[in-house]
Design a protein around this motif. Structure first.
Motif, PDB file in Angstrom:
ATOM      1  N   ARG A  66       0.835  -1.208   0.000  1.00 54.88           N
ATOM      2  CA  ARG A  66       0.000   0.000   0.000  1.00 54.88           C
ATOM      3  C   ARG A  66       0.867   1.253   0.000  1.00 54.88           C
ATOM      4  O   ARG A  66       0.576   2.219  -0.723  1.00 54.88           O
ATOM      5  CB  ARG A  66      -0.973  -0.008   1.183  1.00 54.88           C
ATOM      6  CG  ARG A  66      -2.143  -0.986   0.987  1.00 54.88           C
ATOM      7  CD  ARG A  66      -3.063  -1.035   2.191  1.00 54.88           C
ATOM      8  NE  ARG A  66      -3.688   0.245   2.476  1.00 54.88           N
ATOM      9  CZ  ARG A  66      -4.863   0.653   1.978  1.00 54.88           C
ATOM     10  NH1 ARG A  66      -5.551  -0.138   1.157  1.00 54.88           N
ATOM     11  NH2 ARG A  66      -5.361   1.834   2.310  1.00 54.88           N
ATOM     12  N   LEU A  71      -0.749   4.737  -0.574  1.00 54.77           N
ATOM     13  CA  LEU A  71      -2.006   4.530   0.138  1.00 54.77           C
ATOM     14  C   LEU A  71      -1.721   4.458   1.628  1.00 54.77           C
ATOM     15  O   LEU A  71      -0.659   3.984   2.045  1.00 54.77           O
ATOM     16  CB  LEU A  71      -2.669   3.226  -0.322  1.00 54.77           C
ATOM     17  CG  LEU A  71      -3.047   3.159  -1.799  1.00 54.77           C
ATOM     18  CD1 LEU A  71      -3.421   1.738  -2.195  1.00 54.77           C
ATOM     19  CD2 LEU A  71      -4.182   4.129  -2.095  1.00 54.77           C
ATOM     20  N   ARG A 118     -18.104  -0.250   4.287  1.00 52.80           N
ATOM     21  CA  ARG A 118     -17.635  -1.130   3.216  1.00 52.80           C
ATOM     22  C   ARG A 118     -16.846  -2.273   3.835  1.00 52.80           C
ATOM     23  O   ARG A 118     -16.122  -2.077   4.818  1.00 52.80           O
ATOM     24  CB  ARG A 118     -16.755  -0.318   2.283  1.00 52.80           C
ATOM     25  CG  ARG A 118     -16.322  -1.017   1.053  1.00 52.80           C
ATOM     26  CD  ARG A 118     -15.575  -0.055   0.138  1.00 52.80           C
ATOM     27  NE  ARG A 118     -15.148  -0.805  -1.029  1.00 52.80           N
ATOM     28  CZ  ARG A 118     -14.168  -0.449  -1.808  1.00 52.80           C
ATOM     29  NH1 ARG A 118     -13.511   0.656  -1.577  1.00 52.80           N
ATOM     30  NH2 ARG A 118     -13.836  -1.187  -2.845  1.00 52.80           N
ATOM     31  N   GLN A 148      -7.593  -5.227  -5.876  1.00 53.32           N
ATOM     32  CA  GLN A 148      -8.549  -4.133  -5.654  1.00 53.32           C
ATOM     33  C   GLN A 148      -8.931  -4.036  -4.184  1.00 53.32           C
ATOM     34  O   GLN A 148      -9.073  -2.936  -3.655  1.00 53.32           O
ATOM     35  CB  GLN A 148      -9.792  -4.326  -6.520  1.00 53.32           C
ATOM     36  CG  GLN A 148      -9.537  -4.034  -7.978  1.00 53.32           C
ATOM     37  CD  GLN A 148     -10.707  -4.384  -8.873  1.00 53.32           C
ATOM     38  OE1 GLN A 148     -11.602  -5.151  -8.501  1.00 53.32           O
ATOM     39  NE2 GLN A 148     -10.708  -3.838 -10.072  1.00 53.32           N
ATOM     40  N   GLU A 151      -5.882  -2.555  -2.365  1.00 51.41           N
ATOM     41  CA  GLU A 151      -5.718  -1.138  -2.686  1.00 51.41           C
ATOM     42  C   GLU A 151      -6.956  -0.315  -2.342  1.00 51.41           C
ATOM     43  O   GLU A 151      -6.945   0.908  -2.511  1.00 51.41           O
ATOM     44  CB  GLU A 151      -5.426  -0.966  -4.181  1.00 51.41           C
ATOM     45  CG  GLU A 151      -4.113  -1.547  -4.624  1.00 51.41           C
ATOM     46  CD  GLU A 151      -3.893  -1.477  -6.131  1.00 51.41           C
ATOM     47  OE1 GLU A 151      -4.836  -1.089  -6.875  1.00 51.41           O
ATOM     48  OE2 GLU A 151      -2.788  -1.822  -6.576  1.00 51.41           O
ATOM     49  N   GLY A 152      -8.005  -0.960  -1.859  1.00 48.41           N
ATOM     50  CA  GLY A 152      -9.276  -0.290  -1.624  1.00 48.41           C
ATOM     51  C   GLY A 152      -9.225   0.767  -0.537  1.00 48.41           C
ATOM     52  O   GLY A 152      -8.273   0.874   0.231  1.00 48.41           O
ATOM     53  N   SER A 153     -10.297   1.540  -0.466  1.00 46.47           N
ATOM     54  CA  SER A 153     -10.373   2.628   0.505  1.00 46.47           C
ATOM     55  C   SER A 153     -10.826   2.087   1.866  1.00 46.47           C
ATOM     56  O   SER A 153     -11.835   2.507   2.421  1.00 46.47           O
ATOM     57  CB  SER A 153     -11.319   3.724   0.007  1.00 46.47           C
ATOM     58  OG  SER A 153     -12.628   3.192  -0.130  1.00 46.47           O
ATOM     59  N   ASP A 155      -9.705   1.170   5.974  1.00 54.88           N
ATOM     60  CA  ASP A 155      -8.789   1.689   6.990  1.00 54.88           C
ATOM     61  C   ASP A 155      -8.446   0.660   8.070  1.00 54.88           C
ATOM     62  O   ASP A 155      -7.444   0.801   8.751  1.00 54.88           O
ATOM     63  CB  ASP A 155      -9.305   2.987   7.621  1.00 54.88           C
ATOM     64  CG  ASP A 155     -10.692   2.871   8.225  1.00 54.88           C
ATOM     65  OD1 ASP A 155     -11.412   1.899   7.962  1.00 54.88           O
ATOM     66  OD2 ASP A 155     -11.073   3.794   8.983  1.00 54.88           O
ATOM     67  N   ARG A 177     -13.991  -0.526   6.063  1.00 56.36           N
ATOM     68  CA  ARG A 177     -13.949   0.929   6.007  1.00 56.36           C
ATOM     69  C   ARG A 177     -14.947   1.415   7.037  1.00 56.36           C
ATOM     70  O   ARG A 177     -16.150   1.158   6.945  1.00 56.36           O
ATOM     71  CB  ARG A 177     -14.357   1.422   4.616  1.00 56.36           C
ATOM     72  CG  ARG A 177     -14.487   2.922   4.501  1.00 56.36           C
ATOM     73  CD  ARG A 177     -13.150   3.561   4.595  1.00 56.36           C
ATOM     74  NE  ARG A 177     -13.274   4.996   4.456  1.00 56.36           N
ATOM     75  CZ  ARG A 177     -12.245   5.793   4.447  1.00 56.36           C
ATOM     76  NH1 ARG A 177     -11.025   5.316   4.552  1.00 56.36           N
ATOM     77  NH2 ARG A 177     -12.422   7.086   4.325  1.00 56.36           N
TER      78      ARG A 177
END
Length: 179
Positions: A66, A71, A118, A148, A151-153, A155, A177
């Motif tokens: 990341r 990221l 998410r 994906q 690399e996703g949003s 946390d 998330r």
């Protein structure tokens, strides 16, 4: 000699205001390496005794990847890891097939403690590699759906690894998330 095998599978689920909608990209194909390094039985036993260090190694490798993509790092959350570990143990014991079976229940259990917007999950299986963590993470990174998720949003993450008596490693990484 320990046989070599490797499989990965990915699931992404996105929550929306009106409820839980899912978007699934699944992959479950064996991948073999031309020159895997077989483990000696005593090394398998040593690795099993250090499962927490293997889980930490997954987090380190994922966060290094990341960072290479600029990221933010994922934060390991023990509440999520409990769910990931339970799923890996169920797959390793044969109670659950290598799959995302029960993913929605895992996310619901996490949601009782962590409001989320998410969630996604990567799973992997391998046997016979000298570095099972690297094999799992590299397999995920070579797959579009897994990458994906990585690399996703997200946390937060939870990671669970289990090994059965045959020396097979089962990996589950859950991505969250927070709202």
């Amino acid at each position: 000699m320990i046989s070599t095998a490797f499989k990965v599978s990915v699931l992404s689920v996105f929550a929306i205001a009106s409820g839980l909608a899912s978007s699934t990209a699944a992959m479950s194909a064996p991948v073999t390496s031309a020159q895997p390094k077989a483990l000696k039985p005593q090394l398998v036993a040593q690795a099993a005794s250090s499962i927490p260090s293997l889980e930490q190694a997954v987090l380190t490798q994922i966060n290094q990847y990341r960072a290479s993509r600029k990221l933010a790092p994922l934060t390991l959350d023990s509440r999520i890891s409990v769910q990931a570990r339970a799923h890996s143990q169920a797959m390793a014991s044969g109670r659950t097939p290598f799959s995302h079976d029960g993913f929605q229940q895992r996310v619901q259990a996490i949601a009782r403690a962590i409001p989320y917007s998410r969630a996604a999950e990567n799973v992997a299986y391998n046997q016979g590699y000298s570095d099972p963590v690297r094999q799992a993470v590299q397999g995920w990174l070579q797959s579009t759906g897994h990458r994906q998720n990585i690399e996703g949003s997200f946390d937060l993450t939870g990671i669970g690894i289990a090994q059965n008596a045959k020396g097979e490693y089962y990996f589950t990484q859950i991505f969250i998330r927070r709202r």
